[in-house]
Design a protein around this motif. Structure first.
Motif, mmCIF file in Angstrom:
data_model
loop_
_atom_site.group_PDB
_atom_site.id
_atom_site.type_symbol
_atom_site.label_atom_id
_atom_site.label_comp_id
_atom_site.label_asym_id
_atom_site.label_seq_id
_atom_site.Cartn_x
_atom_site.Cartn_y
_atom_site.Cartn_z
ATOM 1 N N ARG A 16 0.832 -1.201 0.000
ATOM 2 C CA ARG A 16 0.000 0.000 0.000
ATOM 3 C C ARG A 16 0.867 1.251 0.000
ATOM 4 N N LEU A 17 0.688 2.094 -1.005
ATOM 5 C CA LEU A 17 1.363 3.396 -1.043
ATOM 6 C C LEU A 17 0.627 4.322 -0.090
ATOM 7 N N ASP A 18 1.370 4.999 0.779
ATOM 8 C CA ASP A 18 0.735 5.806 1.825
ATOM 9 C C ASP A 18 1.425 7.162 1.960
ATOM 10 N N THR A 53 -1.670 -1.190 -4.210
ATOM 11 C CA THR A 53 -2.719 -0.166 -4.260
ATOM 12 C C THR A 53 -2.253 1.101 -3.563
ATOM 13 N N GLY A 54 -3.112 2.115 -3.548
ATOM 14 C CA GLY A 54 -2.786 3.392 -2.911
ATOM 15 C C GLY A 54 -3.766 3.726 -1.808
ATOM 16 N N ASP A 55 -3.242 4.249 -0.700
ATOM 17 C CA ASP A 55 -4.092 4.640 0.433
ATOM 18 C C ASP A 55 -4.597 6.068 0.241
ATOM 19 N N CYS A 61 -1.614 6.608 -7.495
ATOM 20 C CA CYS A 61 -0.317 7.285 -7.417
ATOM 21 C C CYS A 61 -0.269 8.287 -8.556
ATOM 22 N N VAL A 62 0.029 9.552 -8.232
ATOM 23 C CA VAL A 62 0.037 10.584 -9.269
ATOM 24 C C VAL A 62 1.430 10.829 -9.848
#
Length: 255
Positions: A16-18, A53-55, A61-62
């Motif tokens: 998880r991207l946070d 995934t992204g949190d 994710c930009v």
């Protein structure tokens, strides 16, 4: 605390991207953490499938954190930022386990390139993909003009990179970049992962290697890895190692 978390539930791992304040934009620390988690996952046989995934409710994710690279000199930008990022994304792409990018929100620039490094993608209906680098005076640097071209038609990549257009979920699915679109992409990804976890892990690993070799993803190393795996199970290999240890001439059977 790392801004990339690794959670393991049985046979499924979730990365998880946070980095919510920056819509999960990638920093050098996040890239290092992602690479480290990939190395860790490679050693855990119980994990059969990996989700990424992204949190953030609006962003997978930009891209890359502009503040991390804006001040780099040309050589440092090319050598450290671009090539360094490539090494991390390649590490993810070449993970032996099947990977699913869960596009809960927008995937722009480096975020799109990160999603492209996974084996398949699922996407929320309102999420969009884009390559907006030209808007800040740079070019895609983490395989947006390379790996992405194996997943999307040239025209679609040019739409994003040359004209600044964004592609929605329905178009992304129609072009084959996204496997499915769902209101709850994580639930869908978990369902897909659960089914994949019931398959033979050795069969899926070797199938992935064969597909990547055919597609040109690290093909030289994969061909040698496949050959090495084949010979490692032979009687000749066992005899060669035994003869070396005993300091005698090997008696190869060809089996």
């Amino acid at each position: 605390m790392s801004a990339v978390h690794l959670d393991i539930e049985g046979a499924v791992a979730v990365l998880r991207l946070d980095n919510p304040p920056k819509l999960n934009a990638l920093t050098p620390d996040m890239l290092s953490a992602l690479a480290g988690h990939c190395d860790t996952l490679e050693q855990i046989a119980e994990v059969r499938v990996v989700l990424l995934t992204g949190d953030h409710p609006k962003a997978f994710c930009v891209g890359a954190d502009i503040s991390a690279w804006a001040g780099l000199p040309p050589a440092g930008f090319a050598r450290t930022w671009v090539r360094g990022g490539h090494r991390v994304f390649d590490r993810l792409a070449r993970l032996s386990k099947p990977t699913i990018a869960v596009l809960n929100g927008h995937a722009f620039g480096g975020g799109l390139e990160l999603a492209a490094a996974c084996d398949i993608r699922v996407m929320a209906p309102k999420a969009r993909i884009a390559l907006p680098e030209a808007g800040v005076g740079v070019v895609p640097g983490w395989s947006g003009t390379q790996r992405l071209l194996r997943l999307l038609p040239e025209g679609a990549v040019k739409e994003m990179a040359l004209f600044g257009r964004q592609l929605g979920a329905a178009r992304s699915a129609a072009l084959g970049f996204v496997a499915e679109v769902a209101e709850d992409p994580m639930a869908l990804a978990m369902e897909i992962a659960g089914a994949a976890a019931q398959l033979s892990p050795r069969a899926t690993e070797i199938s992935k290697n064969m597909i990547h070799a055919g597609a040109g993803e690290d093909s030289a190393a994969l061909i040698e890895a496949l050959g090495g795996g084949l010979i490692a199970g032979s009687d000749d290999k066992a005899e060669g190692v035994a003869a070396f240890a005993a300091k005698r001439t090997p008696d190869f059977s060809g089996k």
